[in-house]
Design a protein around this motif. Structure first.
Motif, PDB file in Angstrom:
ATOM      1  N   ARG A 257      35.049 -77.478-115.287  1.00 32.05           N
ATOM      2  CA  ARG A 257      36.354 -78.695-115.539  1.00 32.05           C
ATOM      3  C   ARG A 257      35.360 -79.670-116.568  1.00 32.05           C
ATOM      4  O   ARG A 257      33.930 -79.598-115.821  1.00 32.05           O
ATOM      5  CB  ARG A 257      36.635 -78.805-115.030  1.00 32.05           C
ATOM      6  N   VAL A 258      36.078 -79.856-117.568  1.00 35.54           N
ATOM      7  CA  VAL A 258      35.583 -80.910-118.057  1.00 35.54           C
ATOM      8  C   VAL A 258      36.640 -81.234-119.478  1.00 35.54           C
ATOM      9  O   VAL A 258      36.705 -80.675-120.729  1.00 35.54           O
ATOM     10  CB  VAL A 258      33.907 -80.427-119.576  1.00 35.54           C
ATOM     11  N   GLU A 259      36.689 -82.023-119.283  1.00 38.45           N
ATOM     12  CA  GLU A 259      37.800 -83.443-119.330  1.00 38.45           C
ATOM     13  C   GLU A 259      36.942 -84.755-120.144  1.00 38.45           C
ATOM     14  O   GLU A 259      35.823 -85.725-119.745  1.00 38.45           O
ATOM     15  CB  GLU A 259      38.449 -83.643-118.679  1.00 38.45           C
ATOM     16  N   ILE A 260      37.212 -85.053-120.926  1.00 41.59           N
ATOM     17  CA  ILE A 260      37.475 -86.666-122.067  1.00 41.59           C
ATOM     18  C   ILE A 260      38.357 -87.380-121.806  1.00 41.59           C
ATOM     19  O   ILE A 260      40.075 -87.175-122.078  1.00 41.59           O
ATOM     20  CB  ILE A 260      37.105 -86.110-122.659  1.00 41.59           C
ATOM     21  N   LEU A 261      37.768 -88.620-121.450  1.00 38.95           N
ATOM     22  CA  LEU A 261      38.383 -89.666-121.342  1.00 38.95           C
ATOM     23  C   LEU A 261      38.231 -90.705-122.393  1.00 38.95           C
ATOM     24  O   LEU A 261      36.558 -91.127-122.572  1.00 38.95           O
ATOM     25  CB  LEU A 261      38.727 -90.660-119.535  1.00 38.95           C
ATOM     26  N   ASP A 262      38.721 -91.208-123.397  1.00 35.59           N
ATOM     27  CA  ASP A 262      38.510 -92.335-124.072  1.00 35.59           C
ATOM     28  C   ASP A 262      38.023 -93.934-123.494  1.00 35.59           C
ATOM     29  O   ASP A 262      38.448 -93.909-122.326  1.00 35.59           O
ATOM     30  CB  ASP A 262      39.012 -92.865-125.547  1.00 35.59           C
ATOM     31  N   ALA A 263      37.803 -95.024-124.188  1.00 39.52           N
ATOM     32  CA  ALA A 263      37.201 -95.968-123.596  1.00 39.52           C
ATOM     33  C   ALA A 263      38.483 -96.500-123.078  1.00 39.52           C
ATOM     34  O   ALA A 263      38.237 -97.336-122.231  1.00 39.52           O
ATOM     35  CB  ALA A 263      37.204 -96.907-124.635  1.00 39.52           C
ATOM     36  N   THR A 281      33.745 -93.614-123.523  1.00 45.66           N
ATOM     37  CA  THR A 281      34.124 -92.432-123.748  1.00 45.66           C
ATOM     38  C   THR A 281      33.089 -91.243-122.251  1.00 45.66           C
ATOM     39  O   THR A 281      32.094 -92.147-122.478  1.00 45.66           O
ATOM     40  CB  THR A 281      33.131 -91.153-124.953  1.00 45.66           C
ATOM     41  N   THR A 282      34.631 -91.229-121.484  1.00 41.60           N
ATOM     42  CA  THR A 282      33.314 -90.457-120.442  1.00 41.60           C
ATOM     43  C   THR A 282      33.689 -89.355-120.342  1.00 41.60           C
ATOM     44  O   THR A 282      34.780 -89.060-120.475  1.00 41.60           O
ATOM     45  CB  THR A 282      34.490 -91.559-119.172  1.00 41.60           C
ATOM     46  N   LEU A 283      33.046 -88.549-119.810  1.00 39.46           N
ATOM     47  CA  LEU A 283      32.776 -86.360-119.201  1.00 39.46           C
ATOM     48  C   LEU A 283      33.555 -86.942-117.804  1.00 39.46           C
ATOM     49  O   LEU A 283      32.599 -87.368-116.949  1.00 39.46           O
ATOM     50  CB  LEU A 283      32.110 -85.635-119.581  1.00 39.46           C
ATOM     51  N   PHE A 284      34.250 -85.721-117.088  1.00 32.52           N
ATOM     52  CA  PHE A 284      34.421 -85.788-116.032  1.00 32.52           C
ATOM     53  C   PHE A 284      34.219 -84.040-116.397  1.00 32.52           C
ATOM     54  O   PHE A 284      34.627 -83.248-116.901  1.00 32.52           O
ATOM     55  CB  PHE A 284      35.535 -86.146-115.693  1.00 32.52           C
ATOM     56  N   PHE A 285      33.595 -83.853-115.061  1.00 29.25           N
ATOM     57  CA  PHE A 285      32.929 -82.582-114.739  1.00 29.25           C
ATOM     58  C   PHE A 285      32.956 -82.131-113.422  1.00 29.25           C
ATOM     59  O   PHE A 285      33.244 -82.633-112.098  1.00 29.25           O
ATOM     60  CB  PHE A 285      30.996 -82.445-115.347  1.00 29.25           C
ATOM     61  N   GLU A 286      33.388 -80.298-113.453  1.00 28.79           N
ATOM     62  CA  GLU A 286      33.532 -79.561-112.027  1.00 28.79           C
ATOM     63  C   GLU A 286      32.903 -78.351-112.257  1.00 28.79           C
ATOM     64  O   GLU A 286      32.595 -77.826-113.453  1.00 28.79           O
ATOM     65  CB  GLU A 286      34.977 -79.738-111.667  1.00 28.79           C
ATOM     66  N   PHE A 287      31.751 -78.140-111.331  1.00 29.26           N
ATOM     67  CA  PHE A 287      30.839 -77.336-110.679  1.00 29.26           C
ATOM     68  C   PHE A 287      31.400 -76.106-109.817  1.00 29.26           C
ATOM     69  O   PHE A 287      31.479 -76.682-108.807  1.00 29.26           O
ATOM     70  CB  PHE A 287      29.569 -77.424-110.802  1.00 29.26           C
ATOM     71  N   HIS A 288      31.424 -74.657-110.371  1.00 30.31           N
ATOM     72  CA  HIS A 288      31.783 -74.221-109.262  1.00 30.31           C
ATOM     73  C   HIS A 288      30.368 -73.110-109.232  1.00 30.31           C
ATOM     74  O   HIS A 288      29.954 -72.781-110.055  1.00 30.31           O
ATOM     75  CB  HIS A 288      33.178 -73.015-109.012  1.00 30.31           C
ATOM     76  N   GLY A 289      30.257 -72.532-107.672  1.00 25.54           N
ATOM     77  CA  GLY A 289      29.268 -71.641-107.758  1.00 25.54           C
ATOM     78  C   GLY A 289      29.127 -71.324-106.136  1.00 25.54           C
ATOM     79  O   GLY A 289      29.488 -71.660-105.322  1.00 25.54           O
ATOM     80  N   SER A 290      27.331 -70.972-106.073  1.00 25.71           N
ATOM     81  CA  SER A 290      27.396 -70.924-105.288  1.00 25.71           C
ATOM     82  C   SER A 290      26.288 -72.161-104.667  1.00 25.71           C
ATOM     83  O   SER A 290      26.220 -72.945-106.530  1.00 25.71           O
ATOM     84  CB  SER A 290      25.327 -69.895-105.119  1.00 25.71           C
ATOM     85  N   PRO A 291      25.690 -72.515-103.810  1.00 29.40           N
ATOM     86  CA  PRO A 291      24.682 -73.986-103.901  1.00 29.40           C
ATOM     87  C   PRO A 291      23.735 -74.337-104.479  1.00 29.40           C
ATOM     88  O   PRO A 291      23.216 -75.063-105.426  1.00 29.40           O
ATOM     89  CB  PRO A 291      24.316 -74.691-102.491  1.00 29.40           C
ATOM     90  N   LEU A 292      22.718 -73.362-104.770  1.00 24.50           N
ATOM     91  CA  LEU A 292      21.546 -73.088-106.346  1.00 24.50           C
ATOM     92  C   LEU A 292      21.864 -72.824-106.765  1.00 24.50           C
ATOM     93  O   LEU A 292      21.856 -73.131-108.022  1.00 24.50           O
ATOM     94  CB  LEU A 292      20.805 -71.126-105.660  1.00 24.50           C
ATOM     95  N   GLN A 293      23.227 -72.080-107.643  1.00 20.57           N
ATOM     96  CA  GLN A 293      23.826 -72.029-108.700  1.00 20.57           C
ATOM     97  C   GLN A 293      24.441 -73.628-108.942  1.00 20.57           C
ATOM     98  O   GLN A 293      24.271 -73.970-110.614  1.00 20.57           O
ATOM     99  CB  GLN A 293      25.288 -71.506-109.364  1.00 20.57           C
ATOM    100  N   VAL A 294      25.231 -74.091-108.476  1.00 22.25           N
ATOM    101  CA  VAL A 294      25.895 -75.061-108.793  1.00 22.25           C
ATOM    102  C   VAL A 294      24.494 -76.604-108.807  1.00 22.25           C
ATOM    103  O   VAL A 294      24.456 -77.550-109.236  1.00 22.25           O
ATOM    104  CB  VAL A 294      26.817 -75.664-107.911  1.00 22.25           C
TER     105      VAL A 294
END
Lengths: 467, 467
Positions: A257-263, A281-294
């Motif tokens: 996931r990668v979301e942008i929200l303005d000021a 301006t802010t990005l919200f991220f989500e990362f999925h995978g093995s612990p190593l990958q994330v």
């Protein structure tokens, strides 16, 4: 029967047709004003337009019989799920029967080894994910609202996970559909791919109930990732935020996931959700995978963010911490609408090639700055898809006119950048003129298909295009 | 003009029509037997059926004019790319004009920041990947043959990378198409996703030239992975091999390629490619990602393989070593056909839910064991898609009859497992009866769409279904 003491728009069913519906559906037929008003209302700014009756379907046979009775009487049928669509997609503008599928809400099969499931159209996405959790699977499409799978299919919904997992276009493996002539067809077998003839599955996905009523959906599922991390990060500039995303994708980082929200959106979120994020301006991220990958993904994105002018990069692996980090994003729509109390919301939607996204948002900001109506921008930046949410005073009709003009300029801007007038909300009532501007003569092909499959124009008539 | 001294089937163009074609196309019109025979031949076992003329299009205007001239004369038009299709998809069974698009082979734009490109339909996939390499991008769809992008679009091709990157369904972002009435339409803007009306892009992908002639394709691209590793591993049992793949997917391991070759196919490969692999059911893997990710993927898959009864797990990161490991897979088709010298090949294609794959292959093996005709199995195991390649004696017509019967039983078996009669080769001439068995009344919808868009049935008539 539901009583109907004070209808401001009486149900206008021909008596013989009404009697046939009553005979067949008994208490599943409702003609009371409250229920009709609920099925004629929109989540956003569209005028309420009442159906003449609501039929609550509980089975495929109910749908077939409703369709056949309506066809014989030449009465329109408009399917209805959770009523969460944005462009008036389920509003029965020509009256007739609103066919409510929300009670067809059984999960019929989960084939865990095949990573798919079969559901009725009234199943809600949150219900499905709760059901799947114990089997280590999830259904990724998340448009925000707790919509029905049938509705999400019909509007080609997507949302925050699309950058990694695709939209309903990729998520739907096959459909069972009742056609305007009352037949039940299956668009595909359960194999993961097929080259067997025209892709009817994808034709029905996004057709907004104008070609058939979806009565069963086979969905592609994904294993729940071993680890999920979330991160939030403010940027000096819009361009810095967008460049961070483009460079991440170039490096092959599989952002979930990668979301942008303005000021302005961040200001609304701070106020609404009682947070104290920097109003950047802010990005919200989500990362999925093995612990190593994330871990590797987080490190790389953190580095890219810093190179592109970010502030603090806050991240966490822990579920409660993640929820806290993402709280602002989850409540963003309500935060935006409630920039003024008692306001009504209008969320518009465009999508452009990502190389044009920063420019498109910047020009939109300049346009919004000329207006006194509060408005925020948020979007699915990995797809180039963003929304403007307006907070409109319902007692100031001139504001609606102003928002219409801003929206028109936004869509024109997106089209000029080779973008689309709707990334995920559909055409419904609201974007019909833009569809013609966007695709020109291709809309004639859509009309030809509609006429071929629904020659009497009874399935959700008046939506997507005028015949 | 190409001379035509000894045509066994003379070109049967009406003289006035022929004159109009000559006026417009000059040397781009060819009616000689050799060129017509080339355009009427199939890669596999289908009878050659000659067009009356071949027109070599060099521009969109050429396509429009050819379509308009043909429509006015009521002459069929069948588009032609590289001639590598498997089910007779481009064979002009009703004669008319074979419209050769191979000279429309320009790469019109590469939008590296947007991960897309725009190409003419005659561009070959290898040509495209060579062009993209310097920009760090690649186009992942690999059906084996060096097909044209237009042809791959029209048959909804996929191949070895589909488990990770999808098929042409996911790869095509938008199309420019010449319709039977001679109009040029664009099915989509260049935005990454859209909810703007019916999904015409997906309707044309896989329609085998029956609805329109593809004259421009916008394709989704991917960054070249930082590291690529390959691995090869034999298994005691078919089930062990398939379970390894299912468990890998369950663990979220993003396999880029995973191919299965049966013992007979390995024997053919050893003989043809001069290798000495154990003649066991064998998996060929490819892993894409950062060095850290790829290392982790290799370790996990190696462990799963061992748990499922594998032999030695040979792997490498080095390009030459990888090529050596995969040599057997790359030459598998020719190895299979050449199990007997002078034989002709017949490659059939089914796809089933992966939970039924081991069973489907085992039952097929039992059926093949009853025949003396050499046949191998290989497939894209992550998708549940596999092929049987027969090596047929061209001087023994009874072998063709026998293969037809084995193929029929194979398709019936796949359909009984909720699979499809074709995972990636399309319907063409060869699978029409199975399409009806697979999708029933849904084929009537396809017919209705065909009639609506091509009312005179001039675009590749007689393919996919009978009207």
């Amino acid at each position: 029967m539901h009583s109907d003491p004070a209808a401001f728009k009486p149900s206008n069913l021909e008596p013989g047709f009404r009697a046939r519906l009553e005979d067949r559906f008994g208490a599943q037929l409702q003609t009371g004003e409250a229920i009709r008003a609920q099925h004629g209302a929109s989540e956003t700014h569209f005028e309420t337009m009442l159906p003449d009756a609501v039929v609550f379907a509980r089975s495929v046979e109910d749908v077939i019989d409703a369709v056949n009775l309506c066809r014989e009487a030449k009465v329109p049928v408009t399917p209805y799920g959770a009523g969460t669509s944005i462009e008036g997609n389920a509003t029965p503008i020509h009256g007739g029967v609103s066919l409510d599928l929300s009670e067809m809400n059984r999960i019929l099969a989960v084939n865990s080894e095949d990573f798919d499931c079969v559901v009725e159209p009234g199943v809600r996405r949150e219900q499905l994910n709760e059901h799947l959790r114990d089997q280590g699977l999830f259904f990724p499409i998340d448009p925000g609202a707790n919509a029905t799978i049938g509705g999400m299919t019909s509007t080609r919904a997507s949302g925050t996970n699309a950058v990694r997992y695709g939209t309903m276009r990729e998520a739907v493996l096959g459909l069972k559909v009742v056609t305007p002539d009352g037949r039940v067809i299956r668009t595909s077998r359960r194999a993961r791919k097929s080259a067997a003839g025209y892709d009817l599955t994808r034709l029905f996905v996004g057709s907004e109930g104008t070609l058939g009523i979806v009565v069963e959906v086979t969905l592609r599922l994904h294993p729940i990732p071993e680890q999920i991390s979330a991160a939030v990060c403010g940027f000096d500039s819009l361009k810095g935020a967008v460049d961070t995303v483009v460079q991440s994708i170039q490096l092959g980082i599989p952002l979930a996931r990668v979301e942008i929200l303005d000021a302005m959106q961040m200001r609304a979120c701070n106020k609404w959700s009682k947070l104290d994020y920097p109003e950047l301006t802010t990005l919200f991220f989500e990362f999925h995978g093995s612990p190593l990958q994330v871990g590797e993904q987080v490190e790389m994105v953190k580095m890219l963010s810093a190179e592109n002018g970010s502030g603090e990069f806050a991240w966490s692996n822990l579920p409660e911490e993640r929820s806290k980090l993402w709280k602002a994003r989850h409540e963003a729509y309500y935060a935006a609408v409630n920039l003024r109390s008692g306001a009504i919301g209008w969320a518009t939607d465009v999508c452009v090639p990502i190389s044009r996204l920063a420019e498109c948002i910047e020009e939109t900001h300049a346009d919004l700055a000329k207006s006194a109506i509060p408005a925020t921008i948020l979007g699915h930046v990995g797809d180039g898809n963003f929304h403007v949410v307006f907070s409109i005073d319902p007692n100031a009709p001139e504001e609606m006119v102003e928002v219409e003009a801003i929206n028109a300029r936004l869509v024109e801007r997106a089209l000029a950048m080779d973008g689309t007038c709707t990334g995920e909300h559909g055409i419904g009532i609201g974007k019909q003129d833009w569809l013609v501007e966007e695709l020109g003569d291709a809309v004639d092909l859509m009309r030809a298909i509609k006429r071929a499959l629904d020659p009497e124009n009874l399935f959700n008539p008046g939506k997507i295009f005028q015949l």
